[in-house]
Design an enzyme around this catalytic site. Structure first.
Site, PDB file in Angstrom:
ATOM      1  N   LEU A   1      22.036  14.460  45.455  1.00  0.00           N
ATOM      2  CA  LEU A   1      21.307  14.226  46.552  1.00  0.00           C
ATOM      3  C   LEU A   1      20.633  13.043  46.731  1.00  0.00           C
ATOM      4  O   LEU A   1      20.113  12.397  45.518  1.00  0.00           O
ATOM      5  CB  LEU A   1      20.225  15.520  46.870  1.00  0.00           C
ATOM      6  CG  LEU A   1      20.836  16.743  47.146  1.00  0.00           C
ATOM      7  CD1 LEU A   1      19.682  17.698  47.320  1.00  0.00           C
ATOM      8  CD2 LEU A   1      21.337  16.558  48.376  1.00  0.00           C
TER       9      LEU A   1
ATOM     10  N   SER B   1      20.622   6.608  40.609  1.00  0.00           N
ATOM     11  CA  SER B   1      20.469   5.243  40.195  1.00  0.00           C
ATOM     12  C   SER B   1      19.636   4.939  38.998  1.00  0.00           C
ATOM     13  O   SER B   1      19.845   4.352  38.150  1.00  0.00           O
ATOM     14  CB  SER B   1      20.122   4.430  41.578  1.00  0.00           C
ATOM     15  OG  SER B   1      20.042   3.113  41.304  1.00  0.00           O
TER      16      SER B   1
ATOM     17  N   SER C   1      27.820  10.468  47.424  1.00  0.00           N
ATOM     18  CA  SER C   1      29.166  10.800  47.430  1.00  0.00           C
ATOM     19  C   SER C   1      29.157  12.340  47.561  1.00  0.00           C
ATOM     20  O   SER C   1      29.809  13.053  46.731  1.00  0.00           O
ATOM     21  CB  SER C   1      30.071  10.550  46.170  1.00  0.00           C
ATOM     22  OG  SER C   1      29.289  10.480  44.943  1.00  0.00           O
TER      23      SER C   1
END
EC number: 2.7.1.25
Lengths: 208, 208
Positions: B39, B45, B112
């Site tokens: 999520l 990242s 994704s």
């Protein structure tokens, strides 16, 4: 992070972005984009791979983007109309920019016939990081070679908008390098590219 | 090629393709794609960059593909409708595949959300070269963090099809690694990824 500490005592924990500069330091060479342009059959891909092989032997990190690995992958949704050809070059440029950022000497081998698109590619890269290499070879020589049989198909009207036959090739006005691939051997051509990289201090000092 | 011979007597002329295997030999480590999914706000990242920093310190060649360098470049023409989100992931996968071929350990950090697209990405890579890492964090925690203010905007209806709010997140059923980024510290999370790379012999022997 006990395991990490135990097994790799040289690893200091700190979170920071690995920059291009840090990659170049580790690689001990700068990264750059070598943009080969020229007619179909002018020897772009052959020269790019030959240069790459030399650079590999010198210990440098390289990658060639060409039709073989781009047209069937990243750009497989694109055709050959004007819009798609432009998008083709745009994506190649952006992929090359990522490779550049990754510290890799990136060689691209595409006809890239239009000045505007090559200038777009150049504009994406930091100043000095885009080296345009014009593989010059007379059309009649390329057409005589016709390695892939494309010129014949273009003359027969099977392929539309084929560069040099039914679509223009806008030769670079001031490329960083212009190589007469008809007059020079592959070895001599590659040596010219390597020489330019030496002049520009792209190669590491130990090899200069 | 006199200049080349004179200055680099160790360079033998032979034209051949520099393969992924040869790059991996020089790099002294294998390449692989680490595909972080989760999520918005689950720490993908941040974790990818933390892992990259560790790998850099271990001497490995790495690159992170994330929104920062992809959305404004390669994929800047894409929006957020279903078709564009699918194309977004497709291009990221193809770019990762090129990086993999270039010998680079490639970390991708994108939500994704759809299983089908992650499976498509996996199918592009040679068997074993795609490592799916699920950054698991409860929606309510991600929403409380809301680092970029996106959840609020999604709740306010300003952003349509926002994963977790108005669009589903299909959690991986059998990822190579599932990391509870809420329960673990960043250091602990990164250590789990590094440990997996050790198990899989991606890290060079000297560091194993």
């Amino acid at each position: 992070m006990s395991e990490l500490s135990d097994k790799s005592s040289n690893v200091v924990w700190h979170q920071s972005t690995v920059s291009r500069t840090r990659r170049e330091e580790k690689n001990q060479h700068k990264s750059v984009v070598l943009w080969f342009t020229g007619l179909s059959g002018s020897g772009k891909s052959t020269l790019a791979h030959a240069v790459e092989d030399q650079l590999y032997q010198l210990g440098l990190h390289t990658f060639v983007l060409d039709g073989d690995n781009v047209r069937h992958g990243l750009n497989k949704d694109l055709g050959f109309n004007d819009q798609d050809r432009k998008e083709n070059i745009r994506r190649i440029s952006e992929a090359a920019k990522l490779m550049l950022e990754a510290g890799v000497i990136t060689l691209t081998a595409f006809i890239s016939p239009f000045k505007e698109e090559r200038e777009m590619a150049r504009s994406l890269m930091p100043h000095g990081d885009f080296i345009e290499i014009h593989c010059f070879c007379p059309l009649e020589v390329c057409e005589t070679r016709d390695v892939k049989g494309l010129y014949k198909r273009a003359r027969d009207g099977e392929i539309k908008d084929f560069t040099g036959i039914s679509s223009p090739y806008e030769a670079p006005v001031k490329p960083e390098l212009k190589i007469d691939t008809n007059a020079l051997s592959l070895e001599e051509s590659a040596a010219q590219v390597i020489a330019l990289l030496r002049e520009r201090n792209i190669l590491p000092e130990k090899n200069n």
